[in-house]
Design an enzyme around this catalytic site. Structure first.
Site, PDB file in Angstrom:
ATOM      1  N   TYR A   1       3.462   5.992  15.456  1.00  0.00           N
ATOM      2  CA  TYR A   1       2.221   5.211  15.392  1.00  0.00           C
ATOM      3  C   TYR A   1       1.037   6.060  15.855  1.00  0.00           C
ATOM      4  O   TYR A   1      -0.008   6.106  15.214  1.00  0.00           O
ATOM      5  CB  TYR A   1       2.344   3.943  16.247  1.00  0.00           C
ATOM      6  CG  TYR A   1       1.171   2.996  16.096  1.00  0.00           C
ATOM      7  CD1 TYR A   1       1.060   2.177  14.972  1.00  0.00           C
ATOM      8  CD2 TYR A   1       0.157   2.947  17.048  1.00  0.00           C
ATOM      9  CE1 TYR A   1      -0.024   1.316  14.818  1.00  0.00           C
ATOM     10  CE2 TYR A   1      -0.928   2.093  16.903  1.00  0.00           C
ATOM     11  CZ  TYR A   1      -1.016   1.274  15.791  1.00  0.00           C
ATOM     12  OH  TYR A   1      -2.096   0.431  15.638  1.00  0.00           O
TER      13      TYR A   1
ATOM     14  N   ILE B   1      -5.648  -6.007  20.560  1.00  0.00           N
ATOM     15  CA  ILE B   1      -6.210  -7.182  19.903  1.00  0.00           C
ATOM     16  C   ILE B   1      -5.070  -8.175  19.667  1.00  0.00           C
ATOM     17  O   ILE B   1      -4.007  -7.784  19.157  1.00  0.00           O
ATOM     18  CB  ILE B   1      -6.856  -6.806  18.544  1.00  0.00           C
ATOM     19  CG1 ILE B   1      -7.834  -5.621  18.696  1.00  0.00           C
ATOM     20  CG2 ILE B   1      -7.550  -8.013  17.915  1.00  0.00           C
ATOM     21  CD1 ILE B   1      -9.040  -5.863  19.560  1.00  0.00           C
TER      22      ILE B   1
ATOM     23  N   VAL C   1       0.809  -1.222   0.000  1.00  0.00           N
ATOM     24  CA  VAL C   1       0.000   0.000   0.000  1.00  0.00           C
ATOM     25  C   VAL C   1       0.846   1.277   0.000  1.00  0.00           C
ATOM     26  O   VAL C   1       0.318   2.361  -0.256  1.00  0.00           O
ATOM     27  CB  VAL C   1      -1.005   0.041   1.178  1.00  0.00           C
ATOM     28  CG1 VAL C   1      -1.984  -1.121   1.112  1.00  0.00           C
ATOM     29  CG2 VAL C   1      -0.289   0.095   2.520  1.00  0.00           C
TER      30      VAL C   1
HETATM   31  N1  LIG Z   1      -3.654  -5.640  17.032  1.00  0.00           N
HETATM   32  C1  LIG Z   1      -3.951  -4.548  17.722  1.00  0.00           C
HETATM   33  O1  LIG Z   1      -3.886  -4.519  18.968  1.00  0.00           O
HETATM   34  C2  LIG Z   1      -4.401  -3.301  17.004  1.00  0.00           C
HETATM   35  C3  LIG Z   1      -4.957  -2.268  17.771  1.00  0.00           C
HETATM   36  C4  LIG Z   1      -5.370  -1.108  17.137  1.00  0.00           C
HETATM   37  C5  LIG Z   1      -5.256  -0.993  15.768  1.00  0.00           C
HETATM   38  N2  LIG Z   1      -4.705  -2.023  15.053  1.00  0.00           N
HETATM   39  C6  LIG Z   1      -4.611  -1.838  13.612  1.00  0.00           C
HETATM   40  O2  LIG Z   1      -5.267  -2.890  12.956  1.00  0.00           O
HETATM   41  C7  LIG Z   1      -4.699  -3.052  11.661  1.00  0.00           C
HETATM   42  C8  LIG Z   1      -4.386  -4.523  11.441  1.00  0.00           C
HETATM   43  O3  LIG Z   1      -3.413  -4.919  12.373  1.00  0.00           O
HETATM   44  P1  LIG Z   1      -3.282  -6.412  12.926  1.00  0.00           P
HETATM   45  O4  LIG Z   1      -3.170  -6.300  14.395  1.00  0.00           O
HETATM   46  O5  LIG Z   1      -4.310  -7.280  12.338  1.00  0.00           O
HETATM   47  O6  LIG Z   1      -1.813  -6.761  12.387  1.00  0.00           O
HETATM   48  P2  LIG Z   1      -1.247  -7.964  11.515  1.00  0.00           P
HETATM   49  O7  LIG Z   1       0.224  -7.767  11.528  1.00  0.00           O
HETATM   50  O8  LIG Z   1      -1.812  -9.264  11.978  1.00  0.00           O
HETATM   51  O9  LIG Z   1      -1.830  -7.670  10.066  1.00  0.00           O
HETATM   52  C9  LIG Z   1      -1.414  -6.570   9.300  1.00  0.00           C
HETATM   53  C10 LIG Z   1      -1.460  -6.971   7.841  1.00  0.00           C
HETATM   54  O10 LIG Z   1      -1.068  -5.833   7.086  1.00  0.00           O
HETATM   55  C11 LIG Z   1      -0.175  -6.268   6.079  1.00  0.00           C
HETATM   56  N3  LIG Z   1       0.690  -5.165   5.664  1.00  0.00           N
HETATM   57  C12 LIG Z   1       1.679  -4.574   6.379  1.00  0.00           C
HETATM   58  N4  LIG Z   1       2.291  -3.638   5.636  1.00  0.00           N
HETATM   59  C13 LIG Z   1       1.665  -3.641   4.425  1.00  0.00           C
HETATM   60  C14 LIG Z   1       1.848  -2.912   3.229  1.00  0.00           C
HETATM   61  N5  LIG Z   1       2.807  -1.989   3.105  1.00  0.00           N
HETATM   62  N6  LIG Z   1       1.015  -3.159   2.194  1.00  0.00           N
HETATM   63  C15 LIG Z   1       0.056  -4.111   2.292  1.00  0.00           C
HETATM   64  N7  LIG Z   1      -0.140  -4.855   3.383  1.00  0.00           N
HETATM   65  C16 LIG Z   1       0.657  -4.622   4.440  1.00  0.00           C
HETATM   66  C17 LIG Z   1       0.596  -7.410   6.724  1.00  0.00           C
HETATM   67  O11 LIG Z   1       1.226  -8.241   5.746  1.00  0.00           O
HETATM   68  C18 LIG Z   1      -0.473  -8.104   7.515  1.00  0.00           C
HETATM   69  O12 LIG Z   1      -1.126  -9.095   6.744  1.00  0.00           O
HETATM   70  C19 LIG Z   1      -3.485  -2.129  11.610  1.00  0.00           C
HETATM   71  O13 LIG Z   1      -3.839  -0.930  10.947  1.00  0.00           O
HETATM   72  C20 LIG Z   1      -3.193  -1.856  13.069  1.00  0.00           C
HETATM   73  O14 LIG Z   1      -2.539  -0.645  13.264  1.00  0.00           O
HETATM   74  C21 LIG Z   1      -4.290  -3.176  15.629  1.00  0.00           C
END
Ligand SMILES: NC(=O)c1ccc[n+]([C@@H]2O[C@H](COP(=O)([O-])OP(=O)(O)OC[C@H]3O[C@@H](n4cnc5c(N)ncnc54)[C@H](O)[C@@H]3O)[C@@H](O)[C@H]2O)c1
Length: 255
Positions: free
Chosen positions: A159, A192, A64
């Site tokens: 972040y 999460i 992305v």
């Molecule tokens: N897990 C948490 O506690 C939490 C809390 C708040 C927000 N979030 C947000 O939720 C979203 C998903 O996070 P998650 O916890 O499922 O993490 P995750 O690491 O399990 O999944 C993230 C996905 O994004 C993909 N990704 C990373 N960089 C990329 C790029 N440049 N282009 C395309 N794909 C890319 C990864 O390959 C992965 O499949 C994120 O935006 C994260 O900031 C997560």
């Protein structure tokens, strides 16, 4: 009738964690899925899981951060799949270096996190703008409790800034695109359990305790906890909701 029937939904970062769970949930609600991820194999596996469950899904490799690639994928999706009406900007990364840490690390965090979490959200949204306008679509951005500042839960300034930006972008687009019938909202997950924070959870139980102690529901979330809000915001259930952030954080931000 399934809530997302006749919709084509794009989910970025759909190979893992929250994005994968949302894609599977949208599949169960009848949407045709387009899974985008830099992890091509993981996205293909998630698409296969949706198809095995009787749904429709295709996957495409996409970083992305690469604007031209986002535009190219949007064209491929238009040609091969059809008119996208739901976009979930979920792809994201996190690192937790303090601003006072090694300057090289701080700069790299800033550049990588902004490129992915904020510019990535812009790149993909801009690339799919035409079908979203034409379909009076719905955009769901993934913010965070870090879309607001918390002293209790240390995080990198990059972040936190990126997730403030995601919320600002959500509100700005909601204000501009409402007259076109496009709704734009965000979800604010708490802690999460996903691969994103697996090493923190394994190596820094003190940080996890800070989160849980402040969470009224008394537990960390699972990716499935984000699916209901994501279906709500993409479906007609939320027909008069735009510019909002739905916190799915076990109550963290409320107290
Ligand atoms: N897990 C948490 O506690 C939490 C809390 C708040 C927000 N979030 C947000 O939720 C979203 C998903 O996070 P998650 O916890 O499922 O993490 P995750 O690491 O399990 O999944 C993230 C996905 O994004 C993909 N990704 C990373 N960089 C990329 C790029 N440049 N282009 C395309 N794909 C890319 C990864 O390959 C992965 O499949 C994120 O935006 C994260 O900031 C997560």
């Amino acid at each position: 009738m399934p809530l997302l029937q006749n919709h084509i939904a794009v989910v970025t970062g759909a190979a893992s964690g929250i994005g994968r769970a949302i894609a599977l949930g949208y599949g169960r609600e009848g949407a045709r899925l387009v899974l985008l991820d830099i992890n091509e194999k993981g996205a293909a596996e998630a698409a296969q899981e949706i198809r095995s469950a009787g749904g429709e899904a295709e996957s495409f490799a996409l970083d992305v951060t690469r604007r031209e690639d986002c535009i190219a994928v949007a064209k491929q999706v238009a040609d091969k799949v059809g008119q996208v009406s739901i976009l979930v900007n979920n792809a994201g990364i996190n690192r937790r270096n303090a601003f006072t840490a090694d300057p090289g690390a701080v700069l790299k965090d800033w550049q990588d996190i902004m490129a992915t979490n904020l510019n990535g959200t812009f790149n993909v949204t801009h690339a799919f703008l035409e079908p979203l306008l034409a379909s009076k679509g719905r955009i769901v951005n993934i913010g965070s409790i870090q879309s607001f500042v918390h002293v209790r839960t240390p995080n990198s300034p990059a972040y936190t800034t990126s997730k403030h930006g995601v919320l600002g972008f959500t509100r700005a687009l909601a204000a501009e695109l409402g007259k076109h019938g496009v709704r734009v909202n965000a979800i604010g997950p708490g802690l999460i359990e996903t691969p994103l924070n697996a090493s923190v959870r394994a190596n820094d139980p003190g940080l996890v305790k800070i989160f849980i102690d402040h969470t009224p529901l008394g537990r960390a979330g699972k990716p499935e906890d984000i699916v209901g809000p994501a279906i709500f915001l993409a479906s007609d259930l939320s027909s008069y909701v735009t510019g909002s952030i739905v916190m799915a954080d076990g109550g963290y931000r409320s107290i």
